[in-house]
Write a protein that holds these residues in place. Structure first.
Motif, mmCIF file in Angstrom:
data_model
loop_
_atom_site.group_PDB
_atom_site.id
_atom_site.type_symbol
_atom_site.label_atom_id
_atom_site.label_comp_id
_atom_site.label_asym_id
_atom_site.label_seq_id
_atom_site.Cartn_x
_atom_site.Cartn_y
_atom_site.Cartn_z
ATOM 1 N N PRO A 192 2.873 13.494 -4.309
ATOM 2 C CA PRO A 192 3.085 12.140 -4.845
ATOM 3 C C PRO A 192 2.806 11.047 -3.815
ATOM 4 O O PRO A 192 2.657 11.331 -2.627
ATOM 5 N N LEU A 193 2.765 9.848 -4.305
ATOM 6 C CA LEU A 193 2.669 8.677 -3.438
ATOM 7 C C LEU A 193 4.082 8.170 -3.203
ATOM 8 O O LEU A 193 4.960 8.337 -4.030
ATOM 9 N N ARG A 194 4.245 7.522 -2.068
ATOM 10 C CA ARG A 194 5.547 6.957 -1.749
ATOM 11 C C ARG A 194 5.333 5.479 -1.457
ATOM 12 O O ARG A 194 4.402 5.106 -0.745
ATOM 13 N N GLU A 252 4.446 3.776 10.833
ATOM 14 C CA GLU A 252 5.274 4.124 9.689
ATOM 15 C C GLU A 252 5.229 3.005 8.655
ATOM 16 O O GLU A 252 5.116 3.263 7.460
ATOM 17 N N ARG A 253 5.302 1.771 9.141
ATOM 18 C CA ARG A 253 5.312 0.641 8.215
ATOM 19 C C ARG A 253 4.005 0.543 7.437
ATOM 20 O O ARG A 253 3.952 0.031 6.341
ATOM 21 N N ILE A 254 2.930 1.043 8.033
ATOM 22 C CA ILE A 254 1.635 0.929 7.391
ATOM 23 C C ILE A 254 1.360 2.128 6.478
ATOM 24 O O ILE A 254 0.364 2.177 5.765
ATOM 25 N N GLY A 255 2.276 3.105 6.478
ATOM 26 C CA GLY A 255 2.148 4.204 5.521
ATOM 27 C C GLY A 255 1.993 5.601 6.119
ATOM 28 O O GLY A 255 1.839 6.570 5.390
ATOM 29 N N PHE A 256 2.049 5.707 7.428
ATOM 30 C CA PHE A 256 1.958 7.031 8.046
ATOM 31 C C PHE A 256 3.334 7.678 8.116
ATOM 32 O O PHE A 256 4.354 6.985 8.214
ATOM 33 N N ALA A 257 3.361 8.993 8.034
ATOM 34 C CA ALA A 257 4.545 9.731 8.449
ATOM 35 C C ALA A 257 4.067 10.687 9.530
ATOM 36 O O ALA A 257 3.252 11.571 9.279
ATOM 37 N N ALA A 298 1.972 12.139 6.149
ATOM 38 C CA ALA A 298 1.577 11.198 5.104
ATOM 39 C C ALA A 298 0.664 10.161 5.724
ATOM 40 O O ALA A 298 0.758 9.860 6.915
ATOM 41 N N VAL A 299 -0.223 9.630 4.893
ATOM 42 C CA VAL A 299 -1.178 8.623 5.371
ATOM 43 C C VAL A 299 -1.204 7.476 4.368
ATOM 44 O O VAL A 299 -0.897 7.669 3.202
ATOM 45 N N ILE A 316 0.838 -1.204 0.000
ATOM 46 C CA ILE A 316 0.000 0.000 0.000
ATOM 47 C C ILE A 316 0.876 1.260 0.000
ATOM 48 O O ILE A 316 1.771 1.401 0.815
ATOM 49 N N PRO A 317 0.637 2.157 -0.967
ATOM 50 C CA PRO A 317 1.481 3.348 -1.009
ATOM 51 C C PRO A 317 1.084 4.347 0.076
ATOM 52 O O PRO A 317 -0.014 4.279 0.617
ATOM 53 N N SER A 318 2.014 5.208 0.342
ATOM 54 C CA SER A 318 1.777 6.240 1.334
ATOM 55 C C SER A 318 1.517 7.553 0.611
ATOM 56 O O SER A 318 2.291 7.966 -0.245
ATOM 57 N N GLN A 319 0.392 8.182 0.911
ATOM 58 C CA GLN A 319 0.048 9.452 0.259
ATOM 59 C C GLN A 319 0.581 10.600 1.104
ATOM 60 O O GLN A 319 0.173 10.774 2.243
ATOM 61 N N ILE A 360 6.282 2.165 0.346
ATOM 62 C CA ILE A 360 7.013 1.849 1.588
ATOM 63 C C ILE A 360 7.737 0.529 1.393
ATOM 64 O O ILE A 360 7.179 -0.425 0.868
#
Lengths: 598, 363
Positions: free
Chosen positions: B358-360, A484-489, A502-503, A455-458, B362
């Motif tokens: 953008p998308l990142r 963080e691993r799940i896509g949060f910053a 980021a989410v 899953i990408p992080s937006q 992980i």
């Protein structure tokens, strides 16, 4: 334990006989059927034919092609506590055969006009014995097929009190059918037939797998709605099938549990079901067929004279294994622990995965097969060399190696009919109509996206700053790595304040301002289940998915279509991670039945 | 109250005010339409408390007055009536009799005193915009409004009247659309307001054709006055984020590309709709578009562009790319970037700016 059981019949030493609780074996015709069928199974039969006249009062007849008995064995079998299955008290601990008490035949013979016709394969000649109310009336040589035929006539002819308690034929037939079905399910490799008053009710050819047997016995709707269960924890193996939750209105609930091949009930099974299976108060129970296998020493079958109820030595282990197996099948949470591809339940196949049309075809093929004589090779997995030393027959569930990783959908093609004012999406499929709850569907879709490692992080254009309570703040700080691993910053931005940069890319509904606080609360409430190394990520995924539930608003055609597409891609499209139903399937058959009263 | 009106006119009026009526009203009164007859006009009003629509139609008033009638029922009755003159008369108990040709309807109304009214203070600011201009501006930004109900200010479109310009901004915190239009208004009337997206959708329906819109700002509400129809909406009482700060300024890498071709390429990405990510690589006058799904497969596409800068690899949510591309009319658009991990900007020949994060992926 070294066993020197040689298949011949021995008289149990008295101390063994005492250890076995004496009980009433013969309650009603159905118990006669059960005892005799179990004997036939233990004798290594490939085909068992049962004929019943007048609900079993007039006649119960069982013909098998098992190992048969010699004249001496046959006579000895009429003695109380004569059994071929245990020699010594220690053997009770390791019972692998179905019958063992040595009570059945003498008990039955003492209350009926009983005859036994039997021949061992290696002998040319068989024996016929007639017993009337416990007295041997006739013993003679007889020409007969290899195997054993037992006929029980005029049951309870000498026990008027008992006879009075027998119910109407139909009731007794019902009990017999129940016994028949559970024996047939437990032993798909054996061909079974049941004839009631000359009318053949079932003729089940030896089947390759339990699923074929289920499809032979039950209506197509039921077999189509089953999901395969396949799970192993420690020495406990649980296989079988369970009905998809809440897919349609309860029509017919069949529950069969087999413990080491023995049809049985155990309180822990009911408990586990209640715990793991999504249900509402007062709702009908799901159909299930579970085969629980565990070392014989772990089960106490000597609880009930008719062996209906068993006890487990380690009750909680069995219970937990059951809960895990059911949750795995229903895709409730990442009970497998891992997140990526390996986290997918290994199961699947089964006819549930088969498109309905194939199933229908298979059913036709089978009905044609029924009229033909069953193929002779059908049961070559039986220990034919020494059939009198029976092994617990492993139930073949035919789960292929290359397991497709998702649950089947109740549709191959669909088209969106629309969205109701109350926010439910209706789709039409080849077999019926499905009502979908979009909020629940969103929860499932989000949950499965989060479970994928990809899953990408937006990143956020406008970061959100959130102030938490001190307790919440601690929980979030302790979970930064997982978030963080799940896509949060997320970064700390002053005391108890966090900045979200980021989410995970879940869609526009994610309630950003509340999400950390919700997460913290769910983490706090999580004391119960900290199982597996990824429990925290699993919990975060559940919590995030839950927050994607939006109160229903009307979706347009395109949104509805996208929702159904996304749902179709889910491996468990039927229930949310919390076990709430996502869809209700109403088949055309069901509609027809309801409107036309059939 | 007594009046006569042509069926067509009555029906048009009812149609225009219908859509505001909530499907499930808390207040029974909100299911009703307010009818006020005076000075050769019939005024129809409906409300859901957040929004009020007021429509004026011509009629012959025999006896002025007002009442409220069940809106949906009245609408269906008039829709099915024979063409011609409709006569409406209401008695002091709010019982309405509607005669259309030989049909005679009787409705039980409710007194108008209980009908919820919007607060219209005297102090206000007024601006005038062409219908077509407002329509275009809304089209360029409205899709970007946030669906997230916890970020209240983002649930609407910002109308900023400042420096002789109307600026409209919408964002969901991940992308932002902004459009500007020069506008004449008196000095000292600079104001920023957030208009709920529900009201924007409603207004948009009435912006077809020629003409002007008068925008009237009051303390807690905004009114869009068009010929014969006025739409009032509560404002979102919150502070809009400083959108100017979000627009990156130093973006050295500038790509020009064909809008239609770009749309087609991004739409193909949705074949693998499950992983909503379009990977773009800009290099040597070519844009490589890639989308993959671990379960299904992958798509590779390439299209010619005008770009000779350094190679940039970046991923976007395809939906966030398609929205602005479809709202722009130019054949050629410009994308400006710094690198693959910071905000990019899409522009065209008019004062429109779209910022997208953008998308990142992980680890």
């Amino acid at each position: 334990m070294a066993s020197n059981l040689d298949g011949h019949v021995h008289v149990l030493p008295l101390h063994v006989a005492n250890k076995i609780a004496a009980g009433e074996v013969v309650e009603r015709p159905a118990s006669v059927v059960k005892e005799l069928v179990e004997n036939s199974i233990d004798a290594g039969s490939r085909h068992i034919r049962i004929a019943i006249v007048q609900g079993g009062r007039k006649l119960v007849s069982i013909q098998d092609d098992g190992c048969g008995m010699t004249r001496d064995d046959a006579l000895l079998s009429l003695e109380r506590q004569a059994t071929s299955k245990i020699l010594d008290v220690h053997d009770i601990e390791n019972i692998a055969t179905l019958g063992f008490r040595g009570e059945a035949i003498p008990s039955i013979a003492s209350v009926s006009r009983f005859s036994i016709t039997t021949r061992r394969h290696e002998f040319d000649e068989g024996v016929f014995i007639q017993v009337n109310a416990g007295t041997v009336a006739e013993v003679r040589s007889a020409g007969c097929p290899a195997g054993t035929r037992v006929e029980v006539r005029d049951l309870f002819c000498n026990v008027p009190a008992r006879r009075k308690f027998l119910r109407a034929y139909a009731t007794e037939e019902g009990h017999i059918r129940q016994i028949f079905v559970s024996q047939a399910l437990a032993h798909p490799e054996i061909g079974f037939s049941l004839t009631l008053d000359g009318r053949e009710l079932y003729n089940l050819p030896p089947a390759a797998a339990a699923k074929d047997r289920i499809a032979d016995i039950f209506p197509q709707e039921l077999s189509e709605s089953l999901l395969p269960v396949d799970s192993q924890s420690g020495e406990i193996s649980i296989k079988g099938f369970i009905e998809r939750p809440n897919l349609s209105n309860p029509t017919r609930r069949e529950q069969y549990v087999f413990i080491n091949g023995r049809s049985a009930s155990a309180p822990s099974v009911a408990y586990a079901l209640k715990e793991a299976y999504p249900h509402r108060q007062g709702e009908a129970k799901p159909a299930l067929f579970l085969f629980i296998d565990l070392p014989p020493r772990e089960v106490d079958v000597n609880v009930h004279p008719a062996k209906r109820e068993v006890r487990f030595r380690n009750n909680s282990a069995v219970k937990n294994a059951l809960i895990a197996a059911i949750e795995k099948t229903l895709g409730l949470g990442a009970t497998d622990g891992g997140r990526p591809a390996t986290a997918m339940p290994a199961a699947k196949s089964s006819f549930a995965a088969m498109p309905p049309s194939t199933l229908a075809k298979a059913a036709v093929d089978k009905s044609e097969e029924r009229s033909k004589p069953p193929p002779a090779t059908a049961a070559n997995d039986m220990p034919a060399a020494n059939p009198v030393e029976p092994q617990p027959v492993p139930v073949q569930l035919a789960l292929p190696e290359t397991a497709p990783k998702k649950s089947s959908l109740p549709w191959k093609t669909f088209h969106v009919l629309g969205c109701t004012d109350s926010g439910y999406v209706l789709i039409e499929t080849e077999d019926g109509v499905v009502t979908i709850n979009p909020a629940a569907a969103n929860e499932r879709i989000a949950f499965e996206r989060l479970q994928k490692a990809s899953i990408p992080s937006q990143r956020l254009l406008l970061p959100e700053t959130v102030k938490l309570s001190p307790a919440e703040s601690v929980r979030i700080k302790n979970s930064m790595k997982e978030l963080e691993r799940i896509g949060f910053a997320i970064e700390e931005f002053g005391i108890d304040t966090f900045k979200i940069d980021a989410v995970p890319q879940l869609g526009d509904n994610l309630p950003l301002a509340d999400i950390l606080s919700t997460l913290a609360q769910d983490l706090a409430a999580s004391s119960a289940r900290k199982v597996g190394e990824n429990w925290k990520e699993d919990l975060i995924a559940r919590s995030l998915a839950k927050s994607m539930r939006k109160r229903p608003c009307k979706l347009d055609a395109r949104q509805s279509e996208m929702l159904v597409e996304d749902l179709s891609a889910c491996r468990m499209p039927y229930v949310t991670p919390a076990g709430k139903p996502i869809m209700i399937f109403t088949s055309n058959n069901e509609l027809f039945r309801k409107f036309h009263g059939r | 109250m007594k009046l006569s009106i042509t069926k067509g006119t009555f029906l048009d009026g009812l149609k225009d005010v219908q859509s505001v009526i909530p499907a499930k009203a808390v207040n029974q009164m909100m299911q009703n339409v307010l009818l006020e007859a005076a000075d050769g006009k019939l005024v129809l009003t409906t409300t859901d408390l957040d929004m009020t629509v007021r429509r004026e139609v011509k009629c012959e008033v025999e006896e002025p007055g007002a009442t409220t009638l069940p809106a949906k029922t009245l609408f269906s009755a008039i829709a099915k009536a024979t063409d011609g003159i409709v006569n409406v008369s209401v008695d002091e108990n709010d019982i309405a009799v509607v005669n259309a040709a030989r049909s005679r309807y009787r409705f039980t109304g409710k007194p108008m005193v209980n009908f919820p009214r919007i607060a219209l203070e005297d102090e206000n600011y007024q601006y005038t915009v062409e219908k077509a201009v407002l329509h275009e501006m809304i089209r360029k930004v409205a899709y970007a409004v946030s669906q997230d109900e916890t970020r209240r200010p983002l649930r609407g479109v910002l109308f900023s009247f400042k420096d002789q310009k109307l600026t409209m901004v919408a964002t969901n915190g991940k992308r932002m659309a902004m459009v500007e239009q020069e506008l004449e208004f008196p000095a000292g009337t600079d104001r920023d307001v957030i208009v709920p997206s529900k009201a924007i959708n409603e207004i948009n329906k009435s912006l077809e054709g020629e003409g002007e819109v008068k925008i009237v700002l009051r303390n807690t509400n905004i009114a869009f006055e068009l010929e014969g129809i006025t739409i009032y909406s509560k404002l979102i009482d919150d502070k809009y984020p400083n959108y100017r700060l979000v627009i990156p300024t130093n973006l050295p890498n500038e790509v020009k590309l064909d809008r239609q071709e770009f749309i087609s390429a991004i739409e193909r990405v949705s074949v693998f709709g499950n992983d909503r990510s379009a990977s773009l690589t800009f290099e040597g006058n070519t844009l490589f578009v890639r989308s993959s799904s671990s379960d299904i497969g992958e798509l590779n596409d390439e299209l010619p562009i005008k770009y000779l800068g350094e190679k940039i690899e970046v991923s976007f949510d395809p939906a966030y790319l398609l929205d602005p591309l479809k709202a722009i009319d130019d054949d050629e658009i410009t994308i400006k970037m710094l690198d693959g991990s910071t905000a990019a900007v899409i522009t065209c020949s008019i004062p429109f700016i779209y910022v997208i994060m953008p998308l990142r992926t992980i680890g």
